[in-house]
Design an enzyme around this catalytic site. Structure first.
Site, short mmCIF file in Angstrom:
data_model
loop_
_atom_site.label_atom_id
_atom_site.label_comp_id
_atom_site.label_asym_id
_atom_site.label_seq_id
_atom_site.Cartn_x
_atom_site.Cartn_y
_atom_site.Cartn_z
N ARG A 1 53.36 9.92 14.49
CA ARG A 1 52.12 9.50 15.17
C ARG A 1 50.89 10.14 14.50
O ARG A 1 50.16 9.49 13.78
CB ARG A 1 52.22 9.86 16.66
CG ARG A 1 51.14 9.23 17.52
CD ARG A 1 49.82 9.96 17.52
NE ARG A 1 49.92 11.35 17.95
CZ ARG A 1 48.90 12.21 17.86
NH1 ARG A 1 47.72 11.85 17.39
NH2 ARG A 1 49.06 13.46 18.23
N ASP A 2 50.70 11.44 14.70
CA ASP A 2 49.51 12.11 14.15
C ASP A 2 49.54 12.02 12.61
O ASP A 2 48.51 11.85 11.96
CB ASP A 2 49.50 13.58 14.60
CG ASP A 2 48.12 14.19 14.64
OD1 ASP A 2 47.24 13.71 13.90
OD2 ASP A 2 47.91 15.17 15.38
N HIS B 1 48.86 23.07 19.17
CA HIS B 1 48.81 21.94 18.23
C HIS B 1 47.72 22.26 17.19
O HIS B 1 46.54 22.11 17.48
CB HIS B 1 48.48 20.68 19.04
CG HIS B 1 48.33 19.42 18.26
ND1 HIS B 1 49.21 18.36 18.36
CD2 HIS B 1 47.38 19.00 17.39
CE1 HIS B 1 48.81 17.36 17.59
NE2 HIS B 1 47.69 17.72 16.98
N HIS C 1 45.90 21.92 13.45
CA HIS C 1 45.68 21.30 12.15
C HIS C 1 45.33 22.44 11.18
O HIS C 1 44.90 23.52 11.61
CB HIS C 1 44.59 20.24 12.24
CG HIS C 1 45.08 19.01 12.97
ND1 HIS C 1 45.51 17.88 12.31
CD2 HIS C 1 45.26 18.76 14.29
CE1 HIS C 1 45.91 16.98 13.20
NE2 HIS C 1 45.77 17.49 14.41
N CYS D 1 43.06 13.26 12.72
CA CYS D 1 42.50 12.28 13.63
C CYS D 1 41.39 11.51 12.93
O CYS D 1 40.45 12.10 12.40
CB CYS D 1 41.94 12.98 14.88
SG CYS D 1 41.13 11.86 16.00
N ASN E 1 48.25 18.18 9.96
CA ASN E 1 48.85 19.11 10.93
C ASN E 1 49.54 20.23 10.16
O ASN E 1 49.87 20.09 8.99
CB ASN E 1 49.94 18.38 11.73
CG ASN E 1 49.38 17.39 12.72
OD1 ASN E 1 49.04 16.27 12.37
ND2 ASN E 1 49.27 17.81 13.96
P1 HMG Z 1 37.25 0.43 23.96
O1 HMG Z 1 36.80 -0.39 22.80
O2 HMG Z 1 36.21 1.12 24.79
O3 HMG Z 1 38.26 -0.39 24.92
O4 HMG Z 1 38.27 1.51 23.39
P2 HMG Z 1 38.01 -1.49 26.02
O5 HMG Z 1 38.78 -1.08 27.24
O6 HMG Z 1 36.54 -1.79 26.17
O7 HMG Z 1 38.73 -2.76 25.39
C1 HMG Z 1 38.24 -3.37 24.20
C2 HMG Z 1 39.36 -4.18 23.54
O8 HMG Z 1 40.43 -3.31 23.16
C3 HMG Z 1 39.96 -5.22 24.45
O9 HMG Z 1 40.36 -6.29 23.60
C4 HMG Z 1 41.20 -4.55 24.98
O10 HMG Z 1 42.22 -5.48 25.34
C5 HMG Z 1 41.65 -3.73 23.78
P3 HMG Z 1 39.46 -7.62 23.44
O11 HMG Z 1 39.35 -8.17 24.84
O12 HMG Z 1 38.13 -7.18 22.89
O13 HMG Z 1 40.26 -8.47 22.49
N1 HMG Z 1 42.43 -2.54 24.17
C6 HMG Z 1 43.71 -2.30 23.80
N2 HMG Z 1 44.57 -2.99 23.03
C7 HMG Z 1 45.80 -2.48 22.88
N3 HMG Z 1 46.20 -1.30 23.41
C8 HMG Z 1 45.37 -0.59 24.17
C9 HMG Z 1 44.06 -1.08 24.39
N4 HMG Z 1 43.01 -0.63 25.09
C10 HMG Z 1 42.02 -1.53 24.96
N5 HMG Z 1 45.77 0.58 24.69
C11 HMG Z 1 40.15 3.00 23.65
C12 HMG Z 1 38.82 2.51 24.22
C13 HMG Z 1 40.53 4.26 24.40
C14 HMG Z 1 41.17 1.90 23.85
C15 HMG Z 1 39.95 3.25 22.14
O14 HMG Z 1 38.88 4.13 21.98
C16 HMG Z 1 41.17 3.88 21.49
O15 HMG Z 1 42.22 3.26 21.38
N6 HMG Z 1 41.03 5.13 21.04
C17 HMG Z 1 42.14 5.87 20.44
C18 HMG Z 1 41.69 6.64 19.23
C19 HMG Z 1 42.87 7.40 18.68
O16 HMG Z 1 44.00 6.95 18.74
N7 HMG Z 1 42.61 8.61 18.16
C20 HMG Z 1 43.65 9.45 17.61
C21 HMG Z 1 44.58 10.01 18.64
S1 HMG Z 1 43.98 11.48 19.42
C22 HMG Z 1 44.34 12.74 18.28
O17 HMG Z 1 44.73 12.48 17.18
C23 HMG Z 1 44.25 14.17 18.74
C24 HMG Z 1 45.61 14.81 18.99
O18 HMG Z 1 46.43 14.77 17.84
C25 HMG Z 1 45.42 16.29 19.41
C26 HMG Z 1 44.50 17.06 18.47
O19 HMG Z 1 44.77 17.10 17.25
O20 HMG Z 1 43.54 17.62 18.99
C27 HMG Z 1 46.34 14.09 20.13
MG MG Z 2 46.33 16.16 16.16
#
Ligand code: HMG
Ligand code: MG
Length: 297
Positions: free
Chosen positions: A13-14, A205, A207, A238, A247
């Site tokens: 994933r990450d 966690h 990096h 990220c 990581n």
């Molecule tokens: P948004 O654009 O505000 O979403 O994104 P929305 O609710 O307004 O929806 C817009 C469109 O997205 C719609 O489609 C929804 O259906 C679709 P449209 O009608 O325009 O065709 N949609 C989805 N489609 C599939 N699956 C879903 C989904 N949700 C909405 N789940 C949202 C808001 C939260 C969805 C977006 O910002 C997002 O997906 N962000 C994730 C970013 C990400 O993955 N970042 C990396 C992970 S976190 C990380 O790495 C940190 C970690 O490792 C810990 C650390 O290191 O600190 C965990």
């Molecule tokens: Mg991370």
């Protein structure tokens, strides 16, 4: 204090969410299956976030359908909202991970929502997960610094971790998203959170942007944490955290644990082989120092 340390392998994933090199669905499945044979107990398999935000993991459902789940191993997946939860549920997952941050600006950049707004998004997920028999892990990002805000007050980390735990997350992973932490600060942050959430329910966690991840983990192990997130070959980062790098490498964590007389149950040589395989797939040298050393041994 137990001698067993559970490693949460976040490579699939990450490790892959920020990868420029396209990785096929078959290779993602192969990565998870190979990792399943090493003795790891937790493998974060993929992420049901918006494919527009993270196109690298748009094939989450196919990946989850393709892996061979081993008994005794859990395969959490990331979900940002109820829509992600529903996709994950339809794919047959048994564990999900929700994620927010200690820094408001980062959380907005990463999820288009403020911290409290994201906590409110998780309430229905936790409620439904309780009824569906799904375990929920929670992440707090930017616990030792934010790419946009700089310093992050420890009190903010404590508040968010406590909220996730109170909501029903069985474990809270404290993320140094951009790898700026150093051991004393990492330990102080962990101990502050452990004042409010039991240490048994905490994970770290890191990096490795500044090369401090292993030192940070050692300091946190000394403070009593027994769950460590890492990614084979040191892959990861990220896409919405400017300057974030990979990581900490799982191979390096297993080597550290061995040296400290702590048990992870993970076969180091096998893991290092997977790290080399993944590095070759991504067309770069392994990000694991232990992996490199074992290759040249
Ligand atoms: P948004 O654009 O505000 O979403 O994104 P929305 O609710 O307004 O929806 C817009 C469109 O997205 C719609 O489609 C929804 O259906 C679709 P449209 O009608 O325009 O065709 N949609 C989805 N489609 C599939 N699956 C879903 C989904 N949700 C909405 N789940 C949202 C808001 C939260 C969805 C977006 O910002 C997002 O997906 N962000 C994730 C970013 C990400 O993955 N970042 C990396 C992970 S976190 C990380 O790495 C940190 C970690 O490792 C810990 C650390 O290191 O600190 C965990
Ligand atoms: Mg991370």
């Amino acid at each position: 204090m137990t001698d067993f340390v559970r490693i949460v392998e976040v490579g699939p994933r990450d490790g892959l969410q920020n990868e420029k090199q396209a990785v096929s669905t078959a290779d993602k499945i192969s990565l998870v299956d190979r990792l399943s044979a090493t003795g790891l107990r937790s493998i974060e398999a993929t992420s049901f976030v918006s494919p527009r935000w993270v196109p690298q993991l748009a094939d989450a459902a196919e990946v989850f359908a393709g892996i061979t789940r081993r008994s005794g191993v859990s395969y959490p997946v990331l979900v940002p909202n109820e829509q992600g939860y529903e996709r994950a549920l339809a794919a047959g997952v048994e564990e999900v991970a929700v994620f927010t941050a200690a820094s408001e600006t980062f959380n907005r950049t990463n999820t288009n929502a403020g911290i409290d707004e994201s906590l409110a998004r998780f309430e229905p997920i936790l409620r439904r997960a309780g009824a569906d028999g799904i375990r929920v892990r929670g992440y707090v990002s930017t616990v030792l610094g934010c790419p946009y805000q700089g310093e992050v007050p420890v009190a903010d980390v404590v508040r968010v971790a406590r909220a996730l735990h109170a909501m029903g997350c069985y474990e809270i992973s404290l993320g140094d998203t951009i790898g700026v932490g150093t051991p004393r600060k990492a330990r102080q942050m962990l101990e502050a959170v452990a004042g409010e959430v039991p240490m048994e329910a905490l994970a770290v966690h890191f990096h490795d942007t500044y090369g401090q991840a292993i030192a940070n983990i050692a300091a946190c192990l000394e403070a009593g944490v027994r769950v460590v997130d890492s990614a084979v070959s040191g892959a990861g980062g990220c896409p919405y955290a400017k300057g974030a790098s990979g990581n900490v490498a799982s191979e390096d964590v297993v080597y550290l644990l061995r040296g400290l007389g702590l048990e992870s149950g993970v076969d180091l040589e096998q893991l290092a082989g997977i790290g080399r395989w993944l590095a070759a797939l991504l067309g770069r040298p392994t990000g694991s120092r232990t992996g490199k050393a074992l290759e040249n041994a």
